[in-house]
Design a protein around this motif. Structure first.
Motif, mmCIF file in Angstrom:
data_model
loop_
_atom_site.group_PDB
_atom_site.id
_atom_site.type_symbol
_atom_site.label_atom_id
_atom_site.label_comp_id
_atom_site.label_asym_id
_atom_site.label_seq_id
_atom_site.Cartn_x
_atom_site.Cartn_y
_atom_site.Cartn_z
ATOM 1 N N SER A 109 65.858 48.996 -2.770
ATOM 2 C CA SER A 109 67.118 49.741 -2.710
ATOM 3 C C SER A 109 68.081 49.365 -3.831
ATOM 4 O O SER A 109 69.196 49.890 -3.880
ATOM 5 C CB SER A 109 67.806 49.498 -1.360
ATOM 6 O OG SER A 109 68.272 48.154 -1.265
ATOM 7 N N LEU A 147 67.545 52.883 0.102
ATOM 8 C CA LEU A 147 67.115 53.573 -1.116
ATOM 9 C C LEU A 147 67.460 55.057 -1.048
ATOM 10 O O LEU A 147 67.950 55.639 -2.034
ATOM 11 C CB LEU A 147 65.606 53.392 -1.300
ATOM 12 C CG LEU A 147 64.936 54.275 -2.371
ATOM 13 C CD1 LEU A 147 65.399 53.867 -3.763
ATOM 14 C CD2 LEU A 147 63.422 54.193 -2.271
ATOM 15 N N THR A 148 67.207 55.667 0.101
ATOM 16 C CA THR A 148 67.454 57.111 0.248
ATOM 17 C C THR A 148 68.912 57.398 0.612
ATOM 18 O O THR A 148 69.556 58.248 -0.011
ATOM 19 C CB THR A 148 66.522 57.691 1.321
ATOM 20 O OG1 THR A 148 66.654 56.929 2.536
ATOM 21 C CG2 THR A 148 65.075 57.623 0.872
ATOM 22 N N LEU A 174 63.887 50.812 2.223
ATOM 23 C CA LEU A 174 63.691 52.234 1.943
ATOM 24 C C LEU A 174 64.836 53.056 2.531
ATOM 25 O O LEU A 174 65.222 54.094 1.969
ATOM 26 C CB LEU A 174 62.355 52.695 2.527
ATOM 27 C CG LEU A 174 62.004 54.183 2.373
ATOM 28 C CD1 LEU A 174 61.867 54.549 0.899
ATOM 29 C CD2 LEU A 174 60.711 54.510 3.131
#
Length: 346
Positions: free
Chosen positions: A80, A139-140, A136
């Motif tokens: 991230s 990250l998004t 993750l």
């Protein structure tokens, strides 16, 4: 000879040999095929040249890689960091746009990084979520948060103090390089001159045994994610300062991959345990030297990732102890056959 042998042994032990050889090969290539690559000039008290550009442009990846080294030493991962970089840059730029003082904008940007690190550490250490899945999430989501802060636009920065962080010079060197060197020294002292580094390697090698030995593994895990988040935020401040703007859409894209590669090339195992900050520095410099060389040669931008991948795969393979053992065994076997053939002929 004993001094050279001792230097070689130390380089191998500290995982500095192979990334150093990789950098040396690229520099030798540039010495032969890139005119003026090693030329450094002094202008208005500032140093300029390809080598200075490598140090300057490689600073964000280097800083993130230092934080990533500690996370990987814990047998974790943080994918991230690119999004955290974008959030920190967007937040600092947004506050400056609202005419808030530089110190507040800087503290807010770095504070966002710490909070993101706390979030990742809490998910991994407390909720026992796999590090890849836990990071993750940010990250998004993090990229979306950065776009919300900036309104989906590039925020232009005009504050001179902020622009100095990534674009200024001190003692002839880019100030960003000074920041990176300071971060390396601080993390080196924390991990090698205190018990923290020993506890981290212990938790990374065997968490359960470490807990039986009285080490608070949860606290160690959260701490390394906080440090990584702080490093990503600091890199975001440098990146946005350098381009005098915060681009929430593109800032930090693929930085996590380069950071992980720098750590692995530097000799730190993805399985956790022993880690090498010095090797990480060389790994980051190797990646940036390779990138600068590729662009200097005029390689099309769409081919850059492929060229980098081929070179990095090669460097990773020659670092493999198993591969070197297999090749060494083949060479020894061939030598034995040659000796037997010579003896039979005699």
């Amino acid at each position: 000879m004993s001094f050279i042998k001792r230097m070689y042994t130390n380089a191998v032990r500290l995982k500095l040999l192979w990334p150093s050889i990789g950098i040396a090969i690229i520099l030798l290539f540039n010495a032969l095929f890139t005119p003026g690559f090693f030329h450094i000039r002094l202008q208005d008290g500032h140093l300029f040249g390809s080598l200075i550009d490598i140090l300057n442009r490689g600073t964000p990846i280097l800083i993130i890689s230092l934080g990533m080294t500690l996370v990987i030493a814990k047998e974790g991962i943080d994918i991230s960091v690119g999004s955290v970089l974008a959030i920190a840059a967007s937040m600092a730029a947004f506050l400056l746009q609202k005419q808030l003082p530089f110190a507040i904008a800087l503290a807010a940007g770095l504070g966002i990084g710490v909070l993101c690190g706390l979030w990742n550490g809490w998910l991994v250490a407390k909720l026992k979520i796999q590090p890849m899945i836990a990071t993750l999430i940010l990250l998004t989501v993090g990229r979306g948060i950065a776009q919300l802060v900036s309104g989906g636009k590039i925020i232009t920065i005009s504050d001179p103090a902020y622009r100095f962080v990534g674009g200024g010079f001190w003692l002839g060197l880019p100030f960003a390089v000074i920041i990176a060197a300071f971060m390396f020294v601080v993390l080196f002292l924390i991990t090698r001159k205190t018990a923290f580094g020993l506890f981290l390697e212990s938790v990374g090698s065997n968490r359960i045994s470490s807990e039986f030995a009285g080490i608070h593994s949860t606290r160690i895990m959260i701490t390394v994610y906080v440090i990584c988040g702080f490093c990503a935020a600091l890199a975001g401040i440098i990146v946005s300062s350098n381009i005098t703007g915060a681009d929430s859409n593109n800032a930090g894209l693929w930085f996590e991959l380069d950071a992980i590669l720098a750590v692995v090339i530097g000799g730190t195992s993805m399985r956790g345990g022993r880690f090498y900050l010095g090797g990480t520095v060389l790994g980051a410099l190797f990646i940036q030297t390779l990138t600068t060389t590729i662009y200097t040669l005029g390689v099309p931008s769409e081919s850059v990732m492929v060229v980098k991948a081929v070179v990095i795969i090669f460097i990773s393979l020659i670092q493999s102890d198993v591969l070197r053992y297999i090749i060494g065994g083949m060479i020894r076997k061939k030598s034995r056959k040659k000796v037997i053939a010579n003896e039979a002929a005699a």
